[in-house]
Write a protein that holds these residues in place. Sequence first.
Motif, mmCIF file in Angstrom:
data_model
loop_
_atom_site.group_PDB
_atom_site.id
_atom_site.type_symbol
_atom_site.label_atom_id
_atom_site.label_comp_id
_atom_site.label_asym_id
_atom_site.label_seq_id
_atom_site.Cartn_x
_atom_site.Cartn_y
_atom_site.Cartn_z
ATOM 1 N N GLU A 1 0.839 -1.194 0.000
ATOM 2 C CA GLU A 1 0.000 0.000 0.000
ATOM 3 C C GLU A 1 0.877 1.248 0.000
ATOM 4 O O GLU A 1 2.072 1.193 0.329
ATOM 5 N N ASP A 2 0.277 2.364 -0.340
ATOM 6 C CA ASP A 2 1.039 3.609 -0.392
ATOM 7 C C ASP A 2 1.654 3.955 0.955
ATOM 8 O O ASP A 2 2.771 4.483 1.019
ATOM 9 N N GLU A 3 0.951 3.662 2.040
ATOM 10 C CA GLU A 3 1.493 3.971 3.360
ATOM 11 C C GLU A 3 2.765 3.167 3.641
ATOM 12 O O GLU A 3 3.708 3.665 4.259
ATOM 13 N N GLN A 4 2.788 1.915 3.171
ATOM 14 C CA GLN A 4 3.992 1.093 3.319
ATOM 15 C C GLN A 4 5.142 1.665 2.497
ATOM 16 O O GLN A 4 6.303 1.656 2.936
ATOM 17 N N LEU A 5 4.823 2.158 1.300
ATOM 18 C CA LEU A 5 5.858 2.760 0.464
ATOM 19 C C LEU A 5 6.441 3.992 1.138
ATOM 20 O O LEU A 5 7.667 4.191 1.160
ATOM 21 N N LEU A 6 5.584 4.841 1.684
ATOM 22 C CA LEU A 6 6.060 6.050 2.343
ATOM 23 C C LEU A 6 6.877 5.723 3.594
ATOM 24 O O LEU A 6 7.885 6.388 3.883
ATOM 25 N N LEU A 7 6.465 4.689 4.342
ATOM 26 C CA LEU A 7 7.212 4.284 5.521
ATOM 27 C C LEU A 7 8.618 3.811 5.136
ATOM 28 O O LEU A 7 9.608 4.143 5.793
ATOM 29 N N ALA A 8 8.719 3.030 4.059
ATOM 30 C CA ALA A 8 10.032 2.571 3.595
ATOM 31 C C ALA A 8 10.907 3.745 3.171
ATOM 32 O O ALA A 8 12.116 3.781 3.455
ATOM 33 N N LEU A 9 10.307 4.737 2.507
ATOM 34 C CA LEU A 9 11.073 5.919 2.098
ATOM 35 C C LEU A 9 11.551 6.699 3.318
ATOM 36 O O LEU A 9 12.696 7.171 3.353
ATOM 37 N N ARG A 10 10.701 6.853 4.305
ATOM 38 C CA ARG A 10 11.128 7.565 5.521
ATOM 39 C C ARG A 10 12.229 6.792 6.241
ATOM 40 O O ARG A 10 13.199 7.387 6.741
ATOM 41 N N SER A 11 12.112 5.467 6.285
ATOM 42 C CA SER A 11 13.133 4.652 6.947
ATOM 43 C C SER A 11 14.469 4.747 6.238
ATOM 44 O O SER A 11 15.530 4.569 6.851
ATOM 45 N N ALA A 12 14.446 5.006 4.930
ATOM 46 C CA ALA A 12 15.690 5.146 4.152
ATOM 47 C C ALA A 12 16.178 6.579 4.112
ATOM 48 O O ALA A 12 17.136 6.893 3.393
ATOM 49 N N GLY A 13 15.519 7.465 4.873
ATOM 50 C CA GLY A 13 15.958 8.857 4.921
ATOM 51 C C GLY A 13 15.469 9.705 3.780
ATOM 52 O O GLY A 13 16.039 10.767 3.504
ATOM 53 N N LEU A 14 14.387 9.288 3.104
ATOM 54 C CA LEU A 14 13.865 10.037 1.963
ATOM 55 C C LEU A 14 12.517 10.677 2.261
ATOM 56 O O LEU A 14 11.789 11.051 1.339
ATOM 57 N N VAL B 1 23.517 7.542 5.139
ATOM 58 C CA VAL B 1 22.706 6.528 4.466
ATOM 59 C C VAL B 1 22.793 5.195 5.200
ATOM 60 O O VAL B 1 21.784 4.533 5.475
ATOM 61 N N LEU B 2 24.014 4.783 5.544
ATOM 62 C CA LEU B 2 24.204 3.503 6.221
ATOM 63 C C LEU B 2 23.630 3.524 7.625
ATOM 64 O O LEU B 2 23.105 2.517 8.109
ATOM 65 N N ALA B 3 23.728 4.661 8.315
ATOM 66 C CA ALA B 3 23.159 4.760 9.652
ATOM 67 C C ALA B 3 21.644 4.583 9.612
ATOM 68 O O ALA B 3 21.054 3.879 10.449
ATOM 69 N N ASP B 4 20.991 5.212 8.633
ATOM 70 C CA ASP B 4 19.543 5.040 8.481
ATOM 71 C C ASP B 4 19.202 3.586 8.203
ATOM 72 O O ASP B 4 18.223 3.045 8.729
ATOM 73 N N LEU B 5 20.001 2.943 7.359
ATOM 74 C CA LEU B 5 19.724 1.556 7.005
ATOM 75 C C LEU B 5 19.876 0.640 8.224
ATOM 76 O O LEU B 5 19.019 -0.204 8.492
ATOM 77 N N SER C 1 19.619 1.280 11.276
ATOM 78 C CA SER C 1 18.550 1.511 12.237
ATOM 79 C C SER C 1 17.243 0.871 11.770
ATOM 80 O O SER C 1 16.532 0.237 12.552
ATOM 81 N N ALA C 2 16.946 1.022 10.486
ATOM 82 C CA ALA C 2 15.694 0.468 9.963
ATOM 83 C C ALA C 2 15.733 -1.043 9.834
ATOM 84 O O ALA C 2 14.682 -1.688 9.780
ATOM 85 N N ALA C 3 16.949 -1.634 9.783
ATOM 86 C CA ALA C 3 17.090 -3.078 9.578
ATOM 87 C C ALA C 3 17.263 -3.837 10.885
ATOM 88 O O ALA C 3 17.783 -4.953 10.880
ATOM 89 N N ALA C 4 16.838 -3.248 12.002
ATOM 90 C CA ALA C 4 16.937 -3.942 13.283
ATOM 91 C C ALA C 4 16.155 -5.251 13.212
ATOM 92 O O ALA C 4 15.020 -5.290 12.744
ATOM 93 N N GLY C 5 16.784 -6.332 13.632
ATOM 94 C CA GLY C 5 16.151 -7.647 13.583
ATOM 95 C C GLY C 5 16.473 -8.422 12.326
ATOM 96 O O GLY C 5 16.228 -9.632 12.269
ATOM 97 N N ASP D 1 32.065 1.167 11.484
ATOM 98 C CA ASP D 1 31.833 1.313 12.914
ATOM 99 C C ASP D 1 30.370 1.144 13.301
ATOM 100 O O ASP D 1 30.040 1.028 14.484
ATOM 101 N N LEU D 2 29.482 1.114 12.302
ATOM 102 C CA LEU D 2 28.066 0.936 12.591
ATOM 103 C C LEU D 2 27.692 -0.533 12.727
ATOM 104 O O LEU D 2 26.579 -0.847 13.157
ATOM 105 N N ALA D 3 28.587 -1.440 12.322
ATOM 106 C CA ALA D 3 28.300 -2.869 12.377
ATOM 107 C C ALA D 3 28.604 -3.422 13.754
ATOM 108 O O ALA D 3 29.431 -2.891 14.500
ATOM 109 N N GLY D 4 27.954 -4.511 14.098
ATOM 110 C CA GLY D 4 28.210 -5.159 15.365
ATOM 111 C C GLY D 4 29.495 -5.957 15.362
ATOM 112 O O GLY D 4 30.085 -6.210 16.412
ATOM 113 N N ARG D 5 29.935 -6.368 14.185
ATOM 114 C CA ARG D 5 31.161 -7.160 14.088
ATOM 115 C C ARG D 5 31.817 -6.866 12.749
ATOM 116 O O ARG D 5 31.148 -6.662 11.736
ATOM 117 N N VAL D 6 33.142 -6.808 12.760
ATOM 118 C CA VAL D 6 33.915 -6.551 11.548
ATOM 119 C C VAL D 6 34.746 -7.784 11.234
ATOM 120 O O VAL D 6 35.459 -8.300 12.097
#
Length: 561
Positions: A443-456, A516-520, A522-526, A540-545
């Motif tokens: 749905e459009d609301e899902q599309l907008l949520l994905a855009l906001r989660s990606a910083g757009l 961009v990576l920080a937004d990702l 955060s949005a990809a938790a889980g 440095d944003l990763a849990g393990r290198v």
Amino acid sequence: MNRTNRTNRIVRVDRRLVVAGLLGGAASACGVALTATSGWLVVRADERPQIMLLLTAVVAVRTFGLGRPVFRYLERLRSHDAALADLARRRAETYARLVPLTPARLGRRGRADLLTGVVDDLTDVTEAPVRVTVPLLGALAAGVLASVLTAALEPAAGLVLVAMLLACAALVPLGHRLEAASQDEVLQARAEVARVAHLATRHADELRAVGGERTAAQWLRDAHGTLRRVVVRQARGRGLVTGAVLLVTAAGTVGCALVAAASDVPPPVQALLVLTPVATGEALGVLADAVRALARSRAAERRLDAVLDQAPAVRDADAADAAAGDVLAGARRAPRLELRGVTASWTAGRTHLGPVDLVIEPGEHVALVGANGSGKSTLLAVLARHLDPVRGRYLVDGRDVAELPAAAVRSLVAVVDDEPHVFATTLRENLRLARRPDEPAPEDEQLLLALRSAGLGDWVAGLTGGLDTRLGTSGHGISGGERTRLAIARALLSERPVLLLDEPGAHLDHPTARAVLADLMSAAAGRTVVLVSHHGTGVDLAGRVVELDRPTTREKVAAHA
């Protein structure tokens, strides 16, 4: 696929094309008859007979004049309907064959270059019946009818027309050979022009900085010079056929004129005999274009076969457990990924990765670093099952991927690379393709949520058309950062539990790439996230290198967030 099968695909003729060819022949025959009848009418009218004696010819001229465009319209309707239906079918089949070859068997060609080449080649192949079969059938039908007509009036003139047809038929293989000889060279020269132009424009600032504008301009002039030479050489085939058809037509006209002059037929019939080869030559003028289309279609077919006939780098085993694959794909949760002594290669005889031992727990965020050539991108391809290990095992939730359908493993993974593609369509459609056709459309609301989660969020709010804004060609321009964030939004919208990121911020400045990576993250938790970083951005944003070395690789924990 053998040569015979390739040729059969090019010249394959269905009933609709035969009908179209006959309609084209009727249109050409009407043109011949119109010219011949008009000549008869003009000469007969000069004899000033009673008007009633001319009515039949007058009606015939009008009929042939109307018949030619009507038959031509019907021919175009039938032939294009057949060609477009075949094009739609062949495109679906070609893309279905391309998917298993991606990316291991597609070489170093860029995606846009590859897609453009496949689309153009497929168009040349499917248009061959319209541009070759239909015109040749039409010319043959018109030539046979004209020969029969003239032979009925004067047998010797009929023989002249038959000789004219045979001479033109002999030009076809010769013209095709000359046209085809330079076909590959023309394509290579055009590709070189495109490559040099792209290189010069993309790196214009760097070239100016080092004073290399003149050198780049010379590269471009050299590329255009090569293209000009091979195009001129290739045009000799068309020029030969076109000029030879004119010469044969002139010879046929002179021959019929001599026959008519020596005949005792009435002057109006003599005019008809003289004008018939002229009109027939016009109908035969399609040979040059038909020869060119035939050469292009055969070369296009060879290029398509060279790509599509390759063995895929990933194949389902005969004993693949479809039921287990359905369970894995249906779970929609992050699995445990494990590599045990994995080595992988894009080409035979070389090792591009490994051996590697690596475990990625569900929901873990891991960054892969290492020197160029250490196999970071290759490792991502193995995890996405775009490339199967040469040795070792790749386990997903404890099951060897060799025992699972490739589609089941791939359905768990969303890939974001350094050159995300934006289609020339609306923002909404660019996002909706993240879901499979058998999944419910977002749905459009899902599309907008994905855009906001990606910083757009702010970006889409500023678009006058919102989700209906057209992107790309003839649409709204989009920057590199916006393109990357759009790819991330697609990955998030796909709801796939594993995200593989191959330097998504490669063409961005450091602050933008990190944002961009920080937004990702955060949005990809889980979700499981595996990030390849060639320049250290976002590590440095990763849990393990994990650091990859070459030639022997074992996991090294370089840092913890």
